[in-house]
Design a protein around this motif. Structure first.
Motif, PDB file in Angstrom:
ATOM      1  N   ARG A  63     -30.946  -2.827 -19.141  1.00 20.32           N
ATOM      2  CA  ARG A  63     -32.271  -3.454 -19.161  1.00 20.32           C
ATOM      3  C   ARG A  63     -32.350  -4.526 -20.254  1.00 20.32           C
ATOM      4  O   ARG A  63     -32.884  -5.621 -20.040  1.00 20.32           O
ATOM      5  CB  ARG A  63     -33.350  -2.398 -19.397  1.00 20.32           C
ATOM      6  CG  ARG A  63     -33.634  -1.458 -18.241  1.00 20.32           C
ATOM      7  CD  ARG A  63     -34.552  -2.070 -17.197  1.00 20.32           C
ATOM      8  NE  ARG A  63     -35.819  -2.524 -17.741  1.00 20.32           N
ATOM      9  CZ  ARG A  63     -36.924  -1.766 -17.853  1.00 20.32           C
ATOM     10  NH1 ARG A  63     -36.889  -0.490 -17.492  1.00 20.32           N
ATOM     11  NH2 ARG A  63     -38.046  -2.282 -18.311  1.00 20.32           N
ATOM     12  N   GLU A  97     -42.401  -5.286 -20.052  1.00 20.00           N
ATOM     13  CA  GLU A  97     -41.362  -4.557 -20.779  1.00 20.00           C
ATOM     14  C   GLU A  97     -40.134  -5.437 -20.982  1.00 20.00           C
ATOM     15  O   GLU A  97     -39.567  -5.489 -22.075  1.00 20.00           O
ATOM     16  CB  GLU A  97     -40.974  -3.286 -20.020  1.00 20.00           C
ATOM     17  CG  GLU A  97     -41.970  -2.151 -20.130  1.00 20.00           C
ATOM     18  CD  GLU A  97     -41.452  -0.884 -19.464  1.00 20.00           C
ATOM     19  OE1 GLU A  97     -40.336  -0.922 -18.904  1.00 20.00           O
ATOM     20  OE2 GLU A  97     -42.161   0.130 -19.492  1.00 20.00           O
ATOM     21  N   GLN A  98     -39.739  -6.129 -19.935  1.00 24.06           N
ATOM     22  CA  GLN A  98     -38.555  -6.980 -20.037  1.00 24.06           C
ATOM     23  C   GLN A  98     -38.760  -8.093 -21.063  1.00 24.06           C
ATOM     24  O   GLN A  98     -37.851  -8.443 -21.806  1.00 24.06           O
ATOM     25  CB  GLN A  98     -38.196  -7.569 -18.667  1.00 24.06           C
ATOM     26  CG  GLN A  98     -37.619  -6.553 -17.692  1.00 24.06           C
ATOM     27  CD  GLN A  98     -36.359  -5.894 -18.217  1.00 24.06           C
ATOM     28  OE1 GLN A  98     -36.364  -4.736 -18.620  1.00 24.06           O
ATOM     29  NE2 GLN A  98     -35.267  -6.633 -18.239  1.00 24.06           N
ATOM     30  N   THR A 134     -36.845   3.477 -23.619  1.00 20.47           N
ATOM     31  CA  THR A 134     -37.054   2.110 -23.137  1.00 20.47           C
ATOM     32  C   THR A 134     -38.490   1.682 -23.372  1.00 20.47           C
ATOM     33  O   THR A 134     -38.755   0.577 -23.873  1.00 20.47           O
ATOM     34  CB  THR A 134     -36.712   2.011 -21.640  1.00 20.47           C
ATOM     35  OG1 THR A 134     -35.368   2.429 -21.424  1.00 20.47           O
ATOM     36  CG2 THR A 134     -36.871   0.582 -21.143  1.00 20.47           C
ATOM     37  N   GLN A 135     -39.437   2.566 -23.026  1.00 20.69           N
ATOM     38  CA  GLN A 135     -40.843   2.266 -23.249  1.00 20.69           C
ATOM     39  C   GLN A 135     -41.161   2.141 -24.731  1.00 20.69           C
ATOM     40  O   GLN A 135     -41.902   1.250 -25.151  1.00 20.69           O
ATOM     41  CB  GLN A 135     -41.705   3.367 -22.626  1.00 20.69           C
ATOM     42  CG  GLN A 135     -43.208   3.172 -22.784  1.00 20.69           C
ATOM     43  CD  GLN A 135     -43.711   1.938 -22.061  1.00 20.69           C
ATOM     44  OE1 GLN A 135     -43.345   1.707 -20.913  1.00 20.69           O
ATOM     45  NE2 GLN A 135     -44.529   1.147 -22.734  1.00 20.69           N
ATOM     46  N   GLY A 138     -35.776  -5.003 -10.711  1.00 20.30           N
ATOM     47  CA  GLY A 138     -36.971  -4.224 -10.990  1.00 20.30           C
ATOM     48  C   GLY A 138     -37.796  -3.955  -9.747  1.00 20.30           C
ATOM     49  O   GLY A 138     -37.360  -4.215  -8.606  1.00 20.30           O
ATOM     50  N   PRO A 139     -39.008  -3.426  -9.906  1.00 24.68           N
ATOM     51  CA  PRO A 139     -39.862  -3.071  -8.761  1.00 24.68           C
ATOM     52  C   PRO A 139     -40.099  -4.266  -7.848  1.00 24.68           C
ATOM     53  O   PRO A 139     -40.399  -5.371  -8.292  1.00 24.68           O
ATOM     54  CB  PRO A 139     -41.170  -2.612  -9.422  1.00 24.68           C
ATOM     55  CG  PRO A 139     -40.785  -2.212 -10.799  1.00 24.68           C
ATOM     56  CD  PRO A 139     -39.670  -3.118 -11.196  1.00 24.68           C
ATOM     57  N   ALA A 157     -46.755  -2.244 -10.984  1.00 22.98           N
ATOM     58  CA  ALA A 157     -45.419  -1.887 -11.449  1.00 22.98           C
ATOM     59  C   ALA A 157     -44.637  -3.133 -11.844  1.00 22.98           C
ATOM     60  O   ALA A 157     -43.918  -3.137 -12.856  1.00 22.98           O
ATOM     61  CB  ALA A 157     -44.673  -1.114 -10.363  1.00 22.98           C
ATOM     62  N   TYR A 204     -43.303  -3.862 -15.576  1.00 28.38           N
ATOM     63  CA  TYR A 204     -41.859  -4.066 -15.754  1.00 28.38           C
ATOM     64  C   TYR A 204     -41.583  -5.424 -16.395  1.00 28.38           C
ATOM     65  O   TYR A 204     -40.759  -5.543 -17.308  1.00 28.38           O
ATOM     66  CB  TYR A 204     -41.156  -3.949 -14.407  1.00 28.38           C
ATOM     67  CG  TYR A 204     -39.655  -4.111 -14.474  1.00 28.38           C
ATOM     68  CD1 TYR A 204     -38.833  -3.040 -14.798  1.00 28.38           C
ATOM     69  CD2 TYR A 204     -39.052  -5.348 -14.218  1.00 28.38           C
ATOM     70  CE1 TYR A 204     -37.447  -3.180 -14.861  1.00 28.38           C
ATOM     71  CE2 TYR A 204     -37.674  -5.506 -14.276  1.00 28.38           C
ATOM     72  CZ  TYR A 204     -36.880  -4.419 -14.597  1.00 28.38           C
ATOM     73  OH  TYR A 204     -35.516  -4.565 -14.663  1.00 28.38           O
ATOM     74  N   THR A 205     -42.288  -6.445 -15.937  1.00 32.45           N
ATOM     75  CA  THR A 205     -42.092  -7.793 -16.488  1.00 32.45           C
ATOM     76  C   THR A 205     -42.463  -7.836 -17.960  1.00 32.45           C
ATOM     77  O   THR A 205     -41.777  -8.458 -18.782  1.00 32.45           O
ATOM     78  CB  THR A 205     -42.926  -8.807 -15.701  1.00 32.45           C
ATOM     79  OG1 THR A 205     -42.543  -8.766 -14.312  1.00 32.45           O
ATOM     80  CG2 THR A 205     -42.705 -10.218 -16.229  1.00 32.45           C
TER      81      THR A 205
END
Length: 819
Positions: A289, A352-353, A269-270, A307-308, A345, A349-350
């Motif tokens: 995701r 990455e999305q 994912t990363q 997400g977080p 976090a 996460y945002t």
């Protein structure tokens, strides 16, 4: 992405030794279950964004994730893996790759034709090579390459370290035809799967000598003949870089370079989000995701609802703010640190999305299936009636829905060991074993001698004064706790009888009538709630009654034993039934504390509820033994099977399926001891070695079942040293008849007749109940949305020369995109 439980190098491997001693089961002969017309089946189509070559841009680089750098580039060695196959597919000739329906198809880049030209007195195949086909050094691909590969793989020269030779040992000679571009192959005995040979084809510089074969092709391939050549291998970067082959005579590769990059499953994912890779096999969580990222594309910068921090309520947020700005400095510091950690976090996460919006999930069914393996070497599963009972207890449709349903893929159980839906010759042969039927499963177990009370009954041949009775006197035999309870109950009964003699006769009768009435009511209630209680016990035993040995953190608890096979590096976690442990604990405490220091009965044993247990409040009755709950037994032993499952994060779907199977077996009285082991040792140290009763693992699809299926289902043979030759038959279940059908099919040159023989073999494999196919595995591939001709290929081999980014007119993206 590789999957735990997939044997490495699963095609046409050499026989392997397993130090086992066992007999071979006899499976009843089937009648009328293997004939009939070929079943029409449709597989799930591939999903690769198929695009015409003229709509694909020239140039750029694609990064493709693999699990690890290949241990070898020699596909015929034992440690060849999925990365080996993926990379050599772009570098070396494959004469008959599988097409999208799972059939071998002549590759026109290398062959003008290939066919059987003689059948009598011996089979002769004539290959006519493409006149432009050359190795990357400019030499023609020709007869000398075929001869060198045959000599290396035929099994007569042990100096060549090869893991497979199926088919090559049947070749009598190879001759040059009218020129080096014609290759005439004569077989000593007929071979139906001749198309499987010489793929991949290596140059004679590699296969011509043991040193070059064993070592020369492990780390590099200097001479290749595909749309790409090997440019470099970097262990430091974890990459294998391919470049466009300037001598390639076929359709020019669209990409300048193709980079295979080692990325662990948990890091993908990363890797996708930061642009490290453009193509990656993924699991369901990463697919979710990506789906969420594409759904949130138009949220106009609003905070994500996942997400977080997404689960924080307004009240929780206010409380956190209050703590962070409160007068308690220590509490405020902790709250501020937690808030800052959560903020970072959310930001990560945002981001990455946002990056994941550029990807799409291509999905199909992988050319591989998951099976439940039943080890028939020893123990209860050595009895074919018990194996068939296990199989008849399974709701395979429910298991398929568990894995495939949430992904939107057809959740239909697989009906064959030797073909997948959509392949020619597929026919559902599960009728040879029978559909799910609880009553039939229970009847099979009863016929095998497993009964409800069998777990607490001593062996029938136990004699007076035997060791079993001596152990029973010491509290080691099953039923000790029951005996102790019986003695206490009898003592209580005597007290009540002494008291009752002093009462009036009429009062005694009234009490007797009342007790009888209450007993009838209790019996009626118990009968009405029997099913519900069984269901509750089943759920409780799974949710609360299971614990991981060594992880309960109880004072004085022993650390789990280290797995010898892994050098003590990883513990094997055994999930044991907590209720049974509590019962054993209660019995031991009752025996040890039955007499106080003055010889009086301990106080807790006078309580109506029995001894207080470590897992229950004082006064709670000790749980009933397994047999009382419905688990079957025989000769004092409960029917419990070791169910080995991988413990890694990428194996969650296997564990979910395993949990459901355990529940299904519990319904017919079979207990399961779930043993979780590290992913890296799961197959080698447990499945292949036979250290299991039940296990879940997969086999790949094949266009050549007579060749590739035989070592998987061949009857194990005893070796001269007393060990057992199991080849790849890790269930240790097989018959002579199955072997004969494989041999007949391998020598049958009529394709229709050969498929009919394979259907008969499949029916008998079902009846033997050593392997129960469950479902075809899902194939999820994350792909840059601008890429074409790559994704979930299904059966088909990739055409690497067609992969590339869609041009500006097709996708609105730069034609010279580089990563």
């Amino acid at each position: 992405m590789s999957h735990v439980g997939v044997p490495r190098g699963t095609v046409r491997k050499r026989r392997s030794l397993a130090l086992l001693t066992t007999g071979v089961l006899t499976i009843p002969v089937l009648a009328g279950c293997s004939s009939g017309s070929e079943e029409t089946s449709r597989g799930v189509p591939q999903d690769i964004a198929l695009t015409a070559r003229q709509a694909v841009s020239d140039g750029s680089t694609v990064n493709w994730a693999v699990d690890a750098l290949p241990a070898t580039f020699n596909a015929f060695q034992a440690d060849a893996d999925s990365a080996t196959a993926r990379i050599t597919g772009a570098l070396l000739p494959t004469l008959f790759p599988m097409d999208k329906s799972g059939q071998p198809k002549l590759n026109p880049d290398y062959l003008e034709s290939a066919k059987i030209i003689e059948r009598e007195p011996k089979q002769v195949v004539l290959y006519k090579l493409d006149q432009q086909a050359v190795w990357s050094d400019g030499r023609e691909i020709g007869a000398p390459d075929f001869v060198a590969q045959w000599r290396a793989l035929r099994g007569k020269d042990s100096a060549f370290w090869t893991a497979r030779n199926s088919g090559y040992e049947r070749i009598e000679k190879i001759e040059r035809g009218a020129d080096d571009l014609q290759v005439r192959v004569t077989f000593s005995k007929p071979y139906a799967d001749w198309r499987s040979l010489f793929s991949p084809l290596y140059p004679k510089e590699i296969t011509g000598s043991p040193d070059a074969f064993n070592d020369g092709a492990r780390t590099t391939l200097k001479n290749t003949a595909g749309p790409f050549v090997l440019r470099s291998v970097s262990k430091a970067k974890g990459t294998v870089t391919l470049a466009r082959n300037p001598r390639w005579w076929g359709d020019k590769a669209k990409l300048d370079t193709l980079v295979f990059r080692a990325v662990a499953a948990e890091d993908r994912t990363q890797a996708l989000a930061d642009g490290t890779v453009d193509v990656a096999d993924i699991d369901a969580s990463t697919a979710d995701r990506i789906a969420l990222a594409r759904r949130d594309r138009g949220n106009n910068g609003q905070p994500l609802a996942h997400g977080p921090g997404s689960g924080t309520t307004p009240a929780g947020a206010l409380r956190s703010w209050a703590l962070a700005h409160g007068s308690d400095e220590e509490a405020a510091e902790i709250a501020q640190a937690a808030r800052e950690k959560n903020r970072k976090a959310v930001v990560a996460y945002t981001a990455e999305q946002k990056a994941l919006r550029d990807f799409v999930v291509r999905k199909s069914l992988e050319p591989a299936y998951t099976q439940l393996a039943l080890n028939g070497e020893s123990g209860p599963l050595a009895d074919d009636r018990v194996r068939r009972a296990v199989a008849r207890a399974l709701d395979r449709e429910e298991l398929a829905r568990t894995v495939l349903g949430p992904l939107g893929l057809p959740a239909k159980p697989l009906g064959s060991h030797l073909a997948l839906a959509g392949q020619p010759g597929y026919k559902d042969g599960s009728g040879a074993l029978g559909d799910q039927n609880t009553k039939e499963a229970q009847a099979l177990l009863a016929d095998a001698g497993w009964t409800r009370g069998g777990a607490v009954q001593p062996p029938k041949d136990t004699k007076a004064g035997s060791e079993a009775e001596k152990k029973g006197a010491k509290g080691d035999a099953p039923g000790t706790e029951e005996d102790a309870e019986k003695e206490t109950a009898e003592g209580t009964k005597d007290d009540k009888e002494a008291k009752s003699e002093k009462e009036a006769g009429s009062e005694k009768e009234a009490q007797s009538e009342k007790a009888e009435s209450e007993k009838k009511a209790e019996d009626s209630t118990a009968e009405g709630k029997k099913a519900d209680r069984a269901s509750e016990d089943s759920a409780a035993s799974r949710d609360e009654g299971l614990y991981i040995v060594g992880e309960d953190n109880k004072p004085g608890g022993h650390a789990p034993a280290q797995a010898a096979s892994t050098g003590g590096a990883s513990a094997i976690h055994v999930l044991a039934p907590g209720r049974t442990a509590a019962a054993q604990s209660a019995a031991l405490r009752r025996q040890a504390g039955a007499l106080g220091e003055d010889g009086a009965v301990a106080a807790q044993d006078k309580q109506p509820g029995g001894a207080a247990g470590a897992y229950a409040p004082v006064g709670t009755a000790a749980p009933a033994p397994a047999a009382a709950k419905g688990q079957l037994g025989k000769d004092g032993k409960a029917l419990t099977l070791r169910f080995v499952l991988p413990s890694g994060p990428g194996s969650q779907s296997l564990r979910s399926v395993g949990d459901k199977i355990a529940v299904m077996l519990e319904k017919i009285g079979i207990g399961t001891e779930i043993i979780k082991v590290p992913d890296e040792s799961y197959f080698k140290d447990h499945v292949a070695s036979g250290a299991y009763d039940l296990a879940l693992y997969s086999w790949p699809a094949t266009a050549y079942p007579a060749t590739d299926g035989r070592p998987i289902y061949a009857k194990p043979e005893p070796a001269t040293d007393g060990s057992l030759l199991v080849e790849q038959n890790y269930t240790r279940v097989g018959t002579d008849h199955i072997d004969q059908l494989f041999d007949q099919a391998a020598a049958e040159l009529d394709e229709k007749a050969a498929r009919e023989l394979m259907k008969q073999a499949d029916a008998r494999i079902w009846a033997a109940a050593g392997s129960i196919p469950l479902f075809q595995r899902p194939q999820l591939v994350a792909v840059d949305k601008k890429l074409a001709n790559v994704g979930a290929f299904g059966f088909a081999a990739p055409r690497y020369q067609d992969i590339g980014f869609k041009n500006r007119q097709a996708a609105g993206s730069p034609a010279d995109r580089k990563k």
